[in-house]
Design an enzyme around this catalytic site. Structure first.
Site, mmCIF file in Angstrom:
data_model
loop_
_atom_site.group_PDB
_atom_site.id
_atom_site.type_symbol
_atom_site.label_atom_id
_atom_site.label_comp_id
_atom_site.label_asym_id
_atom_site.label_seq_id
_atom_site.Cartn_x
_atom_site.Cartn_y
_atom_site.Cartn_z
ATOM 1 N N LYS A 81 6.163 9.349 8.562
ATOM 2 C CA LYS A 81 6.510 8.909 7.210
ATOM 3 C C LYS A 81 5.473 9.432 6.222
ATOM 4 O O LYS A 81 4.265 9.367 6.479
ATOM 5 C CB LYS A 81 6.578 7.381 7.170
ATOM 6 C CG LYS A 81 7.030 6.812 5.825
ATOM 7 C CD LYS A 81 7.166 5.302 5.907
ATOM 8 C CE LYS A 81 7.560 4.701 4.565
ATOM 9 N NZ LYS A 81 7.700 3.231 4.634
ATOM 10 N N SER A 156 11.635 1.865 2.220
ATOM 11 C CA SER A 156 11.082 3.170 1.916
ATOM 12 C C SER A 156 11.074 4.123 3.107
ATOM 13 O O SER A 156 10.770 5.307 2.963
ATOM 14 C CB SER A 156 9.647 2.998 1.391
ATOM 15 O OG SER A 156 8.809 2.404 2.363
ATOM 16 N N SER A 180 10.968 -2.270 4.120
ATOM 17 C CA SER A 180 11.037 -0.817 4.263
ATOM 18 C C SER A 180 11.364 -0.340 5.668
ATOM 19 O O SER A 180 11.739 0.819 5.855
ATOM 20 C CB SER A 180 9.718 -0.187 3.813
ATOM 21 O OG SER A 180 9.527 -0.375 2.430
#
Length: 460
Positions: A81, A156, A180
Site C-alpha cells: 500500500k 483507503s 480502510s
C-alpha cells in the site's frame, strides 16, 4: 486468467515447497496478468522493471533449493500500500508533495513481509494520505472497482482490494483508521481484517504513545491467507511501546464453536442505509446461523452521535499533529486536498477538554462492548452504508435522502469497530441485484484475533 493467479498465498507456497512450480513462473504469470488487467482498474502503481523483479524471483528459487523457504511468502509477488515506506521504491502517499519520494528504509511491516520471502513488485493505490474511503489522488488517479470499473473501489486500501479481487496479487497488506481495510474489502468481495489494537506494531509513528486509531493489517481472498499474512505482520517490537506482547497463533481448521452474534444493523435507524445493504448482510448472517452461529438483533444503549463525535475529534487531533507542518508551509498548503486542510484546521481548534471527553467516550464504548461480549461472541454491522458509488464522485453527499455533513460521515458504520480497539473482519457478504458486493463486519472480543478468524472460517 493464468491458473497460478487463481491461487492464494497458502496454495502457491505449497506448490513451491514441493518443487511443482518456480518463483519465476509464479511471478511471470502475475506480471502478465497485471499487464492485461491493471490498465482498466489502476490498482497497482509504481510497478518495478520486470527484469529486476524476475532477478529477485531467480534468487528466491536459488535460496529455496539451498536452504528452504524464508517464510509463507517466499518467492511470491506483493505490492505494498502506497502509505507504507518501501526502501528504494517510490512512496507517494497519494500526494503530489511526495510524488518523487524514495524512502531509504522499509516500514516495520514491510520489512517483516520482505523477511518472509515476498518480492515487492510495486505499490497499491490509495487516497491522498489515506483520507476518505474512495481511492483517488492527483498522482495516479482513480482506482476502479473490480466488478464494475465505473464504480468506486472504496478505500483507503482500494488498490489492494481490487488487485486481490482481480487476481493480480495472491495476498495484500493495508491499513485501517476509519474502515480502510473493511470498506474496500466489502466493495470488492474479499476479506479485510483490522487486527486488535497493538497486534501489528506501529513502530514508524511520530506519536508512539498515542497511536491507537490506525493499524496495519491483512487482506486476502481466503481466511487462511488472511491469518498467514497477519502472522507475518504481528508481534511485539520494542520501538512500538503499545504493541501487544502475546504471540499471535492460528491454524486453519480451528473453526469457532457455534455461538451468538449481536446484529447491530443500522444502530436503531441512527445510520442512513441504502436500500438492500441490510438485506445482503442479513443473508450472510443467515448462512452463519445455518452453521450454528445464530444472530440476534441488538441495540446497545449508547449515544451514537457522541461516539461519532469522539471518532472525529480523535482523528482530527492525530491528523493535525502529523500533517500540520505541510499546512504551515506556503509551498505545500495548496497541494493538500480540501478535506485534509479541514482536518488540520479543525484539529487545531480542539481544546484539552474536548480531547478528554472524546477519550472518555471511547472508554465508555469499550466497556459497553465488554458487556455485550458477556452474552455474544461477536458484534455485526455492515461494512458500508451504501453500495459502491460512481467512481467520479469525491464522496457520497447523501444516503437514502439523508445529507452527509462531512466527507467521511457516510462511513460512520466503521467507527464502532475502530474505537473499540477490538479485532474486526469484513467478510464477503454477497451482492445486490445490480451486482454490487457488500461486506459484513464482525467485531471480536478484545485481543481474540484467533477466535474471530475461526468465526470467519466458519462463515467461509
Amino acid at each position: 486468467m493464468p491458473e497460478l493467479c487463481r491461487l492464494g498465498a497458502t496454495e502457491l507456497a505449497a506448490l513451491l515447497a514441493k518443487g511443482a512450480v518456480s518463483s519465476r513462473e509464479i511471478v511471470t504469470a502475475f506480471l502478465d496478468h497485471i499487464d492485461r488487467v491493471n490498465p482498466a482498474h489502476n490498482a497497482i502503481v509504481s510497478l518495478r522493471e520486470r527484469s529486476d523483479i524476475l532477478a529477485e524471483a531467480d534468487a528466491a528459487d536459488g535460496r529455496l533449493r539451498a536452504k528452504g523457504p524464508d517464510g509463507l511468502l517466499h518467492g511470491l509477488p506483493i505490492a505494498i500500500k502506497d502509505l507504507a515506506p518501501t526502501k528504494g521504491l517510490r512512496t507517494t502517499f497519494g500526494s503530489p508533495i511526495h510524488a518523487d519520494f524514495v524512502p531509504d528504509a522499509d516500514s516495520l511491516t514491510v520489512a517483516r513481509i520482505r523477511a518472509a520471502g515476498a518480492i515487492v513488485i510495486g505499490k497499491t493505490n490509495t487516497p491522498e494520505f489515506g483520507l476518505g474511503s474512495h481511492t483517488y489522488n492527483p498522482v495516479f488517479g482513480t482506482t476502479r472497482n473490480a466488478y464494475d470499473p465505473g464504480l468506486s473501489a472504496g478505500g483507503s486500501s482500494g488498490g489492494a482490494a481490487v488487485a486481490l479481487a482481480l487476481r493480480m496479487l495472491p495476498v495484500a497488506d493495508g491499513g485501517d483508521m476509519g474502515g480502510s481495510l473493511r470498506n474496500p474489502a466489502g466493495y470488492n468481495n474479499v476479506y479485510g481484517m483490522r487486527p486488535s489494537q497493538g497486534r501489528v506494531p506501529n513502530a514508524g509513528s511520530e506519536d508512539l504513545f498515542y497511536s491507537q486509531l490506525a493499524t496495519d493489517g491483512p487482506m486476502a481472498r481466503s481466511v487462511a491467507d488472511l491469518a498467514g499474512l497477519l502472522a507475518i505482520q504481528a508481534g511485539p517490537d520494542a520501538r512500538a511501546p503499545l504493541s501487544l506482547q502475546d504471540p499471535f497463533r492460528w491454524e486453519p481448521g480451528t473453526r469457532a464453536r457455534p455461538g451468538r452474534i449481536a446484529w447491530l444493523g443500522d444502530l436503531g435507524c441512527h445510520l442512513a442505509m441504502e436500500a438492500g445493504v441490510l438485506d445482503v448482510c442479513e443473508w450472510a448472517l443467515a448462512r452463519l446461523a445455518a452453521a450454528g452461529c445464530a444472530a440476534e438483533p441488538v441495540l446497545p444503549k449508547f449515544d451514537w452521535e457522541r461516539l461519532w463525535s469522539a471518532f472525529v475529534v480523535l482523528r482530527q487531533f492525530s491528523i493535525a499533529g502529523k500533517h500540520g507542518p505541510l499546512f504551515d508551509d506556503p509551498a505545500t498548503r495548496g497541494l493538500l486536498k480540501p478535506e485534509m486542510q479541514w482536518e488540520i484546521e479543525s484539529g487545531r481548534r480542539l481544546s484539552a477538554d474536548a480531547l478528554y471527553a472524546a477519550a472518555r467516550t471511547r472508554t465508555d464504548w469499550y466497556l459497553e462492548c465488554l458487556r455485550l461480549f458477556e452474552d455474544f461472541d461477536a458484534l455485526a454491522l455492515p461494512s458500508a452504508q451504501l453500495f459502491a458509488f460512481d467512481a467520479d464522485w469525491h464522496w457520497p453527499r447523501e444516503i437514502a435522502g439523508r445529507p452527509m455533513d462531512s466527507y467521511h460521515r457516510w462511513m460512520e458504520v466503521v467507527a464502532p469497530g475502530t474505537l473499540s480497539g477490538c479485532p474486526v473482519i469484513s467478510l464477503p457478504a454477497g451482492f445486490d441485484g445490480a451486482g454490487r458486493s457488500m461486506g459484513l463486519q464482525l467485531i471480536g472480543r478484545p485481543g481474540d484475533d484467533a477466535g474471530l478468524l475461526g468465526l470467519a472460517e466458519l462463515h467461509e
